[in-house]
Each structure stands twice: as C-alpha cells, then as structure tokens.
Write an enzyme that holds these catalytic residues in place. Sequence first.
Site, PDB file in Angstrom:
ATOM      1  N   HIS A 100       0.796  -1.228   0.000  1.00 21.80           N
ATOM      2  CA  HIS A 100       0.000   0.000   0.000  1.00 21.80           C
ATOM      3  C   HIS A 100       0.832   1.284   0.000  1.00 21.80           C
ATOM      4  O   HIS A 100       0.283   2.374  -0.179  1.00 21.80           O
ATOM      5  CB  HIS A 100      -0.995  -0.022   1.177  1.00 21.80           C
ATOM      6  CG  HIS A 100      -2.332   0.563   0.852  1.00 21.80           C
ATOM      7  ND1 HIS A 100      -3.469   0.314   1.584  1.00 21.80           N
ATOM      8  CD2 HIS A 100      -2.717   1.413  -0.141  1.00 21.80           C
ATOM      9  CE1 HIS A 100      -4.484   0.992   1.058  1.00 21.80           C
ATOM     10  NE2 HIS A 100      -4.050   1.660   0.010  1.00 21.80           N
ATOM     11  N   ASP A 123     -10.132  -0.682   3.698  1.00 25.23           N
ATOM     12  CA  ASP A 123      -8.943  -1.262   4.337  1.00 25.23           C
ATOM     13  C   ASP A 123      -9.260  -1.687   5.772  1.00 25.23           C
ATOM     14  O   ASP A 123     -10.068  -1.036   6.445  1.00 25.23           O
ATOM     15  CB  ASP A 123      -7.857  -0.153   4.358  1.00 25.23           C
ATOM     16  CG  ASP A 123      -6.441  -0.665   4.530  1.00 25.23           C
ATOM     17  OD1 ASP A 123      -6.242  -1.672   5.234  1.00 25.23           O
ATOM     18  OD2 ASP A 123      -5.520  -0.034   3.970  1.00 25.23           O
ATOM     19  N   HIS A 125      -7.038  -1.357   7.887  1.00 24.61           N
ATOM     20  CA  HIS A 125      -6.125  -0.449   8.598  1.00 24.61           C
ATOM     21  C   HIS A 125      -6.378   1.003   8.195  1.00 24.61           C
ATOM     22  O   HIS A 125      -6.974   1.259   7.147  1.00 24.61           O
ATOM     23  CB  HIS A 125      -4.674  -0.811   8.265  1.00 24.61           C
ATOM     24  CG  HIS A 125      -4.346  -2.257   8.467  1.00 24.61           C
ATOM     25  ND1 HIS A 125      -4.392  -3.175   7.454  1.00 24.61           N
ATOM     26  CD2 HIS A 125      -3.989  -2.938   9.588  1.00 24.61           C
ATOM     27  CE1 HIS A 125      -4.073  -4.377   7.925  1.00 24.61           C
ATOM     28  NE2 HIS A 125      -3.828  -4.260   9.223  1.00 24.61           N
ATOM     29  N   ASP A 127      -3.690   3.135   7.893  1.00 23.12           N
ATOM     30  CA  ASP A 127      -2.469   3.567   7.193  1.00 23.12           C
ATOM     31  C   ASP A 127      -2.200   5.046   7.438  1.00 23.12           C
ATOM     32  O   ASP A 127      -1.825   5.796   6.534  1.00 23.12           O
ATOM     33  CB  ASP A 127      -2.535   3.218   5.700  1.00 23.12           C
ATOM     34  CG  ASP A 127      -2.585   1.707   5.474  1.00 23.12           C
ATOM     35  OD1 ASP A 127      -2.223   0.953   6.406  1.00 23.12           O
ATOM     36  OD2 ASP A 127      -2.983   1.266   4.385  1.00 23.12           O
ATOM     37  N   HIS A 140       4.116   0.958   4.260  1.00 25.36           N
ATOM     38  CA  HIS A 140       2.734   0.671   3.803  1.00 25.36           C
ATOM     39  C   HIS A 140       1.696   1.004   4.883  1.00 25.36           C
ATOM     40  O   HIS A 140       0.502   1.064   4.568  1.00 25.36           O
ATOM     41  CB  HIS A 140       2.577  -0.777   3.313  1.00 25.36           C
ATOM     42  CG  HIS A 140       2.381  -1.805   4.389  1.00 25.36           C
ATOM     43  ND1 HIS A 140       1.684  -2.986   4.185  1.00 25.36           N
ATOM     44  CD2 HIS A 140       2.810  -1.843   5.668  1.00 25.36           C
ATOM     45  CE1 HIS A 140       1.681  -3.700   5.300  1.00 25.36           C
ATOM     46  NE2 HIS A 140       2.351  -3.041   6.204  1.00 25.36           N
ATOM     47  N   ASP A 227      -7.452  -1.890  -0.429  1.00 22.94           N
ATOM     48  CA  ASP A 227      -6.496  -2.846   0.143  1.00 22.94           C
ATOM     49  C   ASP A 227      -7.274  -4.156   0.323  1.00 22.94           C
ATOM     50  O   ASP A 227      -8.324  -4.167   0.987  1.00 22.94           O
ATOM     51  CB  ASP A 227      -6.027  -2.275   1.495  1.00 22.94           C
ATOM     52  CG  ASP A 227      -4.972  -3.118   2.194  1.00 22.94           C
ATOM     53  OD1 ASP A 227      -4.961  -4.351   1.993  1.00 22.94           O
ATOM     54  OD2 ASP A 227      -4.180  -2.537   2.954  1.00 22.94           O
ATOM     55  N   ASP A 229      -6.894  -6.503   2.150  1.00 24.62           N
ATOM     56  CA  ASP A 229      -7.093  -6.943   3.536  1.00 24.62           C
ATOM     57  C   ASP A 229      -8.309  -6.282   4.185  1.00 24.62           C
ATOM     58  O   ASP A 229      -8.680  -6.606   5.311  1.00 24.62           O
ATOM     59  CB  ASP A 229      -5.814  -6.800   4.376  1.00 24.62           C
ATOM     60  CG  ASP A 229      -5.431  -5.365   4.733  1.00 24.62           C
ATOM     61  OD1 ASP A 229      -6.304  -4.491   4.839  1.00 24.62           O
ATOM     62  OD2 ASP A 229      -4.212  -5.133   4.928  1.00 24.62           O
ATOM     63  N   GLU A 272      -1.932  -4.866  -2.158  1.00 26.80           N
ATOM     64  CA  GLU A 272      -1.633  -5.850  -1.109  1.00 26.80           C
ATOM     65  C   GLU A 272      -1.975  -7.291  -1.492  1.00 26.80           C
ATOM     66  O   GLU A 272      -2.032  -8.160  -0.632  1.00 26.80           O
ATOM     67  CB  GLU A 272      -2.289  -5.480   0.236  1.00 26.80           C
ATOM     68  CG  GLU A 272      -1.764  -4.165   0.857  1.00 26.80           C
ATOM     69  CD  GLU A 272      -0.396  -4.278   1.546  1.00 26.80           C
ATOM     70  OE1 GLU A 272       0.079  -5.421   1.771  1.00 26.80           O
ATOM     71  OE2 GLU A 272       0.213  -3.216   1.835  1.00 26.80           O
TER      72      GLU A 272
HETATM   73  N1  ARG Z   1      -1.387  -1.387   4.056  1.00 26.46           N
HETATM   74  C1  ARG Z   1      -1.386  -2.176   5.101  1.00 26.46           C
HETATM   75  N2  ARG Z   1      -1.704  -3.447   4.972  1.00 26.46           N
HETATM   76  N3  ARG Z   1      -1.018  -1.656   6.268  1.00 26.46           N
HETATM   77  C2  ARG Z   1      -0.868  -2.388   7.492  1.00 26.46           C
HETATM   78  C3  ARG Z   1      -0.322  -1.512   8.576  1.00 26.46           C
HETATM   79  C4  ARG Z   1      -0.151  -2.260   9.869  1.00 26.46           C
HETATM   80  C5  ARG Z   1       0.289  -1.391  11.045  1.00 26.46           C
HETATM   81  N4  ARG Z   1      -0.711  -0.417  11.365  1.00 26.46           N
HETATM   82  C6  ARG Z   1       1.618  -0.711  10.735  1.00 26.46           C
HETATM   83  O1  ARG Z   1       1.721   0.488  10.719  1.00 26.46           O
HETATM   84  O2  ARG Z   1       2.606  -1.357  10.527  1.00 26.46           O
HETATM   85 MN    MN Z   2      -3.589  -0.559   3.586  1.00 26.24          MN
HETATM   86 MN    MN Z   3      -4.553  -3.014   5.273  1.00 23.30          MN
END
Ligand code: ARG
Ligand code: MN
Ligand code: MN
Length: 300
Positions: A100, A123, A125, A127, A140, A227, A229, A272
């Site tokens: 990402h 997502d 998350h 991010d 990411h 994303d 996920d 991702e």
């Molecule tokens: N694009 C993603 N899948 N991001 C996941 C981030 C996970 C976690 N919040 C981090 O900063 O490491």
């Molecule tokens: Mn993401």
């Molecule tokens: Mn994510």
Amino acid sequence: MKNKISIIGVPMDLGQSRRGVDMGPSAMRYAGAIEKLEELDYQIHDLGDIPINRPDKPTTDNSSNLKNLAQVVEANQKLAEMVDKEIEKRHFPLIFGGDHSIAIGSLAGISKHYENLGVIWYDAHGDLNSGETSPSGNIHGMPLAVSLGIGHEKLTNILGFAPKIKPENIVIIGARSLDPGERELIRDRGIKVYTMHELDRMGMPKVMEETISYLKERTDGVHLSLDLDGLDPSEAPGVGTPVIGGITYRESHLAMEMLEESKLLTSAEFVEVNPILDEKNKTATVAVGLMGSLFGEKLK
Ligand SMILES: NC(=[NH2+])NCCC[C@H](N)C(=O)O
Ligand SMILES: [Mn+2]
Ligand SMILES: [Mn+2]
C-alpha cells in the site's frame, strides 16, 4: 468513443516485510484483469510494470526508522509522474500493487488535477502512521498520513507540493485494526471512518449511500484505494497483514456496484495482493471480480 483505462503495475514489496506482494500485478493480470475490462468495452492501455530498485537487504535510513525509504520514494516518484501523464490524456488510472505504500505516488499524481480530491480507503487499517507512531517502520502503514502532509519530508513532498488531500475529503471503510497514534489523528482531523462496527450496525448499502452523498457534496474527483485486507481473510487470504472479522465478498461487490452507479470515481488502485500467501490465486481473482463490478459488470 470508448472510455480509456490506463493500467500501471507497481511490483513493490519494500513498504512492508513479507516477500511476494511484488507479484501482485502479475497475479491480477493472470486472473484476467485486462480481458475482463476489455469485455466491459473499455479501451485498455496496459503500461506494464514500473521497475523497482531492490536492495540486497532491507535498508533503514539513519535519520529515521523508515524501512527502504530511498527505494520507496524513487518508485513513488515514477508512479506519480506516470499517473499525472495519464490523467492529462483523460485516461482513467487503474493501479495494481504492490504494497500500500504505492498510494503515496498514486495520490501525488492524481491530486495535482483536483482542488478537492476525495479518497475512499477500503482497508482493515488506517495507514495513518508516521515514523513517530509506527509500530513497524513499514511505509505501507503510512500512505494516508503522508498524503495529508504528515511524515518524512521525502515522502510528503513528492512532486514538490503538500498536502495532497484534505482530511475532510477522506472516507475509511472496513477499519478494525487502528494503532493509538492513528486513532488520535482520526479524532483530531475529523476523518470519516466506517469501522466494522458501523458496517455491522448499518449494513453496506447505508454505508455506501452515506459515503457517496458525503463525497458528492465536497469533492471534484474520487480515488478508490482498495487494500484487499479490507475483506475478510477467509475470502481474501493472500495478504500480508490479515485481520479477521472483515468485509465479505458480497458486501464488497455491492460497494463496487454502488460506486459504479454513482459515477463518482476518477481513479482506483488494488493493493496488497500477495500470491505467495494466497490459495490458488484466490485473492487476485477476488480483486479482478471486484474490478468487474466497479466497471459496470452486472445484468441490467
Ligand atoms: N497497508 C497495510 N496493509 N497496512 C498495514 C499496517 C499495519 C500497522 N498499522 C503498521 O503500521 O505497521
Ligand atoms: Mn492498507
Ligand atoms: Mn490493510
């Protein structure tokens, strides 16, 4: 005249620590992305994959804890320039990741063309980390913060301006894993978030209706950053940071169909997808299915 889509692959895996996500663009091509869009009567310009400079071993910048900063900056610079050019030609940019962190380049190139670019961040998350709040040093986990102008200057200043987007033009959908610093930022900046809690209570139709009317009022273009996920790992297992309790396949198709009907979108990216962690290319196949709905595949 057929509408034109420019596809840009970004085989980037340096924004996180699990190898294989660099094969995401090939996996989505292999799952039939181009053929599907051609069937839907778009003219496709496949620009291939951006070359990524891969260091022999992961590097950490002395001045920060950000992993592979130089390589991530370089690739995003290239991506931003390409996206910018495609929009100038009035093509719809469709970007295949890669992790990402590539949203940094996409948003840089796209936002040059809009006063008030809207962003749908689909997502698990947020991010929204920076070097200071990141638990991992993985870039990411930072692209949305970077686009708000928060983070390392080499990242925030790609194409020479910052910020790229405004907090009130963002809608996050599907969040269920937010770090403390990310929660704080969401509160302080008033970013609109539909967590899994809201999705469960309201259902996807209402969430998308609200998202669409919210963005329609205040933006002059909308980028979808999807994303994989964001979906539940039972349906999209090929991702590096899976979080259980995600959005279903069906809900995701509905979300894409409602976006298509709204005619709001001006660019999109699918990120991702990690074929090494996948089961028989299931996740890339899901991504391509969602692209179908996003670009008008349904029985009318
Ligand atoms: N694009 C993603 N899948 N991001 C996941 C981030 C996970 C976690 N919040 C981090 O900063 O490491
Ligand atoms: Mn993401
Ligand atoms: Mn994510």
